[in-house]
Design a protein around this motif. Structure first.
Motif, PDB file in Angstrom:
ATOM      1  N   PHE A  70      -5.041  32.379  21.627  1.00 32.50           N
ATOM      2  CA  PHE A  70      -6.053  32.913  22.531  1.00 32.50           C
ATOM      3  C   PHE A  70      -5.511  33.410  23.871  1.00 32.50           C
ATOM      4  O   PHE A  70      -5.986  34.418  24.385  1.00 32.50           O
ATOM      5  CB  PHE A  70      -7.147  31.863  22.759  1.00 32.50           C
ATOM      6  CG  PHE A  70      -7.892  31.528  21.508  1.00 32.50           C
ATOM      7  CD1 PHE A  70      -8.769  32.433  20.937  1.00 32.50           C
ATOM      8  CD2 PHE A  70      -7.685  30.326  20.856  1.00 32.50           C
ATOM      9  CE1 PHE A  70      -9.450  32.143  19.761  1.00 32.50           C
ATOM     10  CE2 PHE A  70      -8.356  30.010  19.688  1.00 32.50           C
ATOM     11  CZ  PHE A  70      -9.236  30.919  19.136  1.00 32.50           C
ATOM     12  N   LEU A  75      -4.030  36.857  22.312  1.00 34.59           N
ATOM     13  CA  LEU A  75      -5.092  37.836  22.560  1.00 34.59           C
ATOM     14  C   LEU A  75      -5.111  38.356  23.993  1.00 34.59           C
ATOM     15  O   LEU A  75      -5.337  39.551  24.213  1.00 34.59           O
ATOM     16  CB  LEU A  75      -6.452  37.220  22.195  1.00 34.59           C
ATOM     17  CG  LEU A  75      -6.652  36.875  20.718  1.00 34.59           C
ATOM     18  CD1 LEU A  75      -8.024  36.264  20.493  1.00 34.59           C
ATOM     19  CD2 LEU A  75      -6.464  38.106  19.839  1.00 34.59           C
ATOM     20  N   VAL A 119      -2.487  41.012  24.423  1.00 32.60           N
ATOM     21  CA  VAL A 119      -2.849  42.257  23.736  1.00 32.60           C
ATOM     22  C   VAL A 119      -3.875  43.030  24.568  1.00 32.60           C
ATOM     23  O   VAL A 119      -3.778  44.252  24.731  1.00 32.60           O
ATOM     24  CB  VAL A 119      -3.384  41.963  22.322  1.00 32.60           C
ATOM     25  CG1 VAL A 119      -3.954  43.233  21.692  1.00 32.60           C
ATOM     26  CG2 VAL A 119      -2.272  41.386  21.440  1.00 32.60           C
ATOM     27  N   ILE A 120      -4.856  42.325  25.108  1.00 29.30           N
ATOM     28  CA  ILE A 120      -5.855  42.970  25.971  1.00 29.30           C
ATOM     29  C   ILE A 120      -5.179  43.591  27.189  1.00 29.30           C
ATOM     30  O   ILE A 120      -5.465  44.735  27.562  1.00 29.30           O
ATOM     31  CB  ILE A 120      -6.926  41.953  26.398  1.00 29.30           C
ATOM     32  CG1 ILE A 120      -7.780  41.554  25.194  1.00 29.30           C
ATOM     33  CG2 ILE A 120      -7.807  42.523  27.515  1.00 29.30           C
ATOM     34  CD1 ILE A 120      -8.684  40.368  25.443  1.00 29.30           C
ATOM     35  N   THR A 173       1.584  44.084  24.528  1.00 27.27           N
ATOM     36  CA  THR A 173       1.054  44.044  23.164  1.00 27.27           C
ATOM     37  C   THR A 173       2.077  43.437  22.208  1.00 27.27           C
ATOM     38  O   THR A 173       1.716  42.662  21.313  1.00 27.27           O
ATOM     39  CB  THR A 173       0.641  45.446  22.670  1.00 27.27           C
ATOM     40  OG1 THR A 173       1.737  46.344  22.812  1.00 27.27           O
ATOM     41  CG2 THR A 173      -0.547  45.965  23.433  1.00 27.27           C
ATOM     42  N   GLY A 191       2.177  39.696  22.833  1.00 27.83           N
ATOM     43  CA  GLY A 191       0.917  39.134  22.376  1.00 27.83           C
ATOM     44  C   GLY A 191       0.933  38.922  20.876  1.00 27.83           C
ATOM     45  O   GLY A 191       0.579  37.850  20.362  1.00 27.83           O
ATOM     46  N   LEU A 227       0.944  35.564  18.204  1.00 29.06           N
ATOM     47  CA  LEU A 227       0.072  35.477  17.033  1.00 29.06           C
ATOM     48  C   LEU A 227       0.895  35.319  15.754  1.00 29.06           C
ATOM     49  O   LEU A 227       0.531  34.552  14.855  1.00 29.06           O
ATOM     50  CB  LEU A 227      -0.824  36.712  16.950  1.00 29.06           C
ATOM     51  CG  LEU A 227      -1.889  36.826  18.058  1.00 29.06           C
ATOM     52  CD1 LEU A 227      -2.570  38.182  17.999  1.00 29.06           C
ATOM     53  CD2 LEU A 227      -2.915  35.706  17.932  1.00 29.06           C
TER      54      LEU A 227
END
Length: 200
Positions: A54, A58, A61-62, A80, A83, A87
């Motif tokens: 999270f 995430l 990436v945002i 990104t 991120g 993951l």
């Protein structure tokens, strides 16, 4: 003859907030927590996995997507990528538990960490045009990846523990850089120095 109406020119100002502090803090805090584990202070647990999904995953990436909107290719690529690194790392740990894939072999993990080390080293050259703080973050992250590789290659637990301490320093430097961006912007002056590079 009537004079033609002059064209209307609309000036669009990009007022998107700077996403770099979010990305740096997400990376840094998750890195610190994982490497406290690597240093031997606690076991791999759901706290690290949740942070990896999270916040480290995430949120970065945002941040990278917002950097794309700001036309920052380096920020897009770095945030990104890391991120999705977090993951993918969580996936490597969780997917075998769910029966979706066989656990990664030691050789596979060495290849995984090595390619990320090379990628980070290449991005380090981009930081030479940015600031000293980011140079430290990417330089220490490169070292971290290759320390982890050395630990896996040799099977020496003490190398992995040392990598954990080095990773804590790397993560802390990312947090510092992110908070420095926030405070320097908020106060309109240098509260925490990041050593900007003067370009010709």
């Amino acid at each position: 003859m009537t004079e033609s109406t002059p064209p209307i020119v609309a000036v669009v100002t990009n007022e998107t907030a700077n996403p770099a502090p979010l990305g740096l803090c997400a990376f840094g805090m998750t890195t610190v927590l994982l490497n406290i584990h690597n240093a031997g202070f606690f076991e791999m647990n759901s706290m690290i996995l949740a942070m990896g999904i999270f916040y480290g995953g995430l949120a970065q990436v945002i941040a990278g997507i917002i950097e794309a909107k700001k036309n920052n290719t380096f920020g897009l690529t770095a945030f990104t990528s890391y991120g999705f690194f977090w993951l993918s790392l969580v996936g490597l740990l969780v997917m075998p538990k769910l029966g979706w894939a066989a656990p990664a072999s030691e050789a596979a993990m060495i290849a995984y960490l090595s390619i990320w080390g090379v990628f980070t080293f290449l991005l380090f050259f981009g930081t030479l045009r940015l600031n000293r703080a980011l140079q430290f973050v990417f330089g220490s992250l490169t070292i971290l990846f290759f320390l982890l590789v050395a630990g896996d290659v040799t099977g020496n637990a003490s190398i992995k523990h040392f990598a954990g301490y080095e990773g804590i320093i790397c993560g802390a430097s990312a947090i510092y850089t992110g908070i420095a961006n926030v405070l320097n912007e908020m106060y309109g002056r240098v509260v925490l120095p990041i050593g900007p590079v003067k370009t010709a």
